[in-house]
Write a protein that holds these residues in place. Structure first.
Motif, PDB file in Angstrom:
ATOM      1  N   GLY A  74     -24.519   0.769  34.042  1.00  0.00           N
ATOM      2  CA  GLY A  74     -24.435   0.908  32.544  1.00  0.00           C
ATOM      3  C   GLY A  74     -23.034   1.035  32.145  1.00  0.00           C
ATOM      4  O   GLY A  74     -23.531   0.865  31.046  1.00  0.00           O
ATOM      5  N   ASP A  75     -22.166   0.736  32.940  1.00  0.00           N
ATOM      6  CA  ASP A  75     -20.527   0.909  32.104  1.00  0.00           C
ATOM      7  C   ASP A  75     -19.610   0.052  32.278  1.00  0.00           C
ATOM      8  O   ASP A  75     -18.527   0.205  33.032  1.00  0.00           O
ATOM      9  N   VAL A  89     -14.629  -5.327  33.690  1.00  0.00           N
ATOM     10  CA  VAL A  89     -14.079  -3.370  32.838  1.00  0.00           C
ATOM     11  C   VAL A  89     -15.033  -2.130  33.650  1.00  0.00           C
ATOM     12  O   VAL A  89     -15.903  -2.671  32.708  1.00  0.00           O
ATOM     13  N   CYS A  90     -14.713  -1.352  34.389  1.00  0.00           N
ATOM     14  CA  CYS A  90     -16.324  -0.480  34.236  1.00  0.00           C
ATOM     15  C   CYS A  90     -15.452   1.357  34.254  1.00  0.00           C
ATOM     16  O   CYS A  90     -14.649   1.002  34.828  1.00  0.00           O
ATOM     17  N   SER A  91     -16.288   1.153  33.477  1.00  0.00           N
ATOM     18  CA  SER A  91     -15.995   2.806  32.637  1.00  0.00           C
ATOM     19  C   SER A  91     -16.351   3.950  33.642  1.00  0.00           C
ATOM     20  O   SER A  91     -17.808   3.717  33.187  1.00  0.00           O
ATOM     21  N   GLY A  92     -16.637   5.459  33.954  1.00  0.00           N
ATOM     22  CA  GLY A  92     -16.541   6.837  33.903  1.00  0.00           C
ATOM     23  C   GLY A  92     -16.592   7.938  33.780  1.00  0.00           C
ATOM     24  O   GLY A  92     -15.365   7.968  34.215  1.00  0.00           O
ATOM     25  N   ASN A  93     -17.721   7.890  32.956  1.00  0.00           N
ATOM     26  CA  ASN A  93     -16.239   9.684  32.199  1.00  0.00           C
ATOM     27  C   ASN A  93     -16.495  10.372  32.765  1.00  0.00           C
ATOM     28  O   ASN A  93     -17.964  10.437  33.728  1.00  0.00           O
ATOM     29  N   ASP A 159      -9.607  14.415  26.870  1.00  0.00           N
ATOM     30  CA  ASP A 159     -11.287  13.024  28.062  1.00  0.00           C
ATOM     31  C   ASP A 159     -10.334  13.162  29.006  1.00  0.00           C
ATOM     32  O   ASP A 159      -8.925  12.385  29.235  1.00  0.00           O
ATOM     33  N   SER A 160     -11.517  12.406  29.654  1.00  0.00           N
ATOM     34  CA  SER A 160     -10.893  12.471  31.947  1.00  0.00           C
ATOM     35  C   SER A 160     -12.232  11.236  31.950  1.00  0.00           C
ATOM     36  O   SER A 160     -12.717  11.680  31.591  1.00  0.00           O
ATOM     37  N   ALA A 161     -11.226  10.743  32.944  1.00  0.00           N
ATOM     38  CA  ALA A 161     -12.335   8.774  33.042  1.00  0.00           C
ATOM     39  C   ALA A 161     -11.237   8.154  34.223  1.00  0.00           C
ATOM     40  O   ALA A 161     -10.202   8.322  34.529  1.00  0.00           O
ATOM     41  N   VAL A 162     -12.801   7.588  34.747  1.00  0.00           N
ATOM     42  CA  VAL A 162     -11.906   6.896  35.912  1.00  0.00           C
ATOM     43  C   VAL A 162     -12.493   4.876  35.667  1.00  0.00           C
ATOM     44  O   VAL A 162     -13.790   4.956  35.351  1.00  0.00           O
TER      45      VAL A 162
END
Length: 175
Positions: A74-75, A89-93, A159-162
Motif C-alpha cells: 500500500g505504500d 518509491v516505497c515509504s513507511g511512516n 515527521d519520521s519515515a523510511v
C-alpha cells in the motif's frame, strides 16, 4: 537461500513493526519474496518500470502510478517524469525517530544482503532547507543502465519515515 533471506526479512520486518507498539504503525510486506521483487524492479528500470505500473494520477510535472508489486503493501509508487525518467518509491511512516532508525538499519542490512557483493554502498546525511533531515544509504552497481537503489531515514520537522528508492540519483532531493 532465497527462502531463508525472505523468511529473515519477514521476521525482521515483523520485529521492526512491533517496535512501533501500535497496530497502525506496522509495515506489511506486499510480496512473498522481497529480494526477487527488488531485483525484478531494478531490471525493469530501463522501461520506466512499465510492468509494475498500476492506476495513474497525472500531476503537473509527473505522473504517479500505483505500483502493482509493492515491497511495502500500500505504500509504493512509480513516479514518471516527462523526460522519460522514472523512479520506484516505497515509504513507511514511523511514530518517532527511534523506530525510523531501527527500520532504516534493518532495511540497509537486508538490501545489502539482497543486492550482493557486486553493489557498493555509501552512507551520508540528508539535508532539506539547510537542516539535517536524516540519513541515506545509496547502493550502486558498475553495470551500465542500472539505477541507484537507496534507503532513507527521514526525520524532519517532527515527521519520521523510511523510504526505499530505485532510480536516478538526481531525483533523490525530491523525497
Amino acid at each position: 537461500m532465497t527462502i531463508r533471506k525472505t523468511a529473515n526479512f519477514a521476521a525482521v520486518m515483523l520485529g521492526v513493526s512491533l517496535a512501533g507498539c501500535s497496530f497502525q504503525d506496522t509495515l506489511s510486506l506486499g510480496v512473498e519474496d522481497p529480494c526477487a521483487s527488488l531485483k525484478g524492479i531494478i531490471a525493469d528500470y530501463p522501461s520506466g518500470f512499465e510492468q509494475y505500473r498500476g492506476g495513474a494520477n497525472s500531476l503537473r510535472s509527473v505522473t504517479v502510478y500505483n505500483a502493482k508489486e509493492q515491497l511495502i503493501r500500500g505504500d509504493c509508487e512509480i513516479w514518471s517524469w516527462a523526460n522519460d525518467d522514472s523512479a520506484y518509491v516505497c515509504s513507511g511512516n514511523t511514530p518517532n525517530d527511534e523506530v525510523a532508525t531501527t527500520r532504516y538499519n534493518t532495511a540497509v542490512n537486508w538490501m545489502g544482503q539482497c543486492l550482493g557483493d557486486s553493489w557498493t554502498s555509501q552512507e551520508g546525511e540528508r539535508t532539506r532547507d539547510g537542516e539535517n533531515a536524516g540519513m541515506m544509504t545509496r547502493f550502486s552497481s558498475s553495470e551500465k543502465g542500472t539505477p541507484n537503489v537507496s534507503v532513507h531515514r527521514v526525520a524532519f520537522r517532527g515527521d519520521s519515515a523510511v523510504y526505499v528508492y530505485v532510480g536516478t540519483p538526481s531525483r533523490l532531493a525530491e523525497l
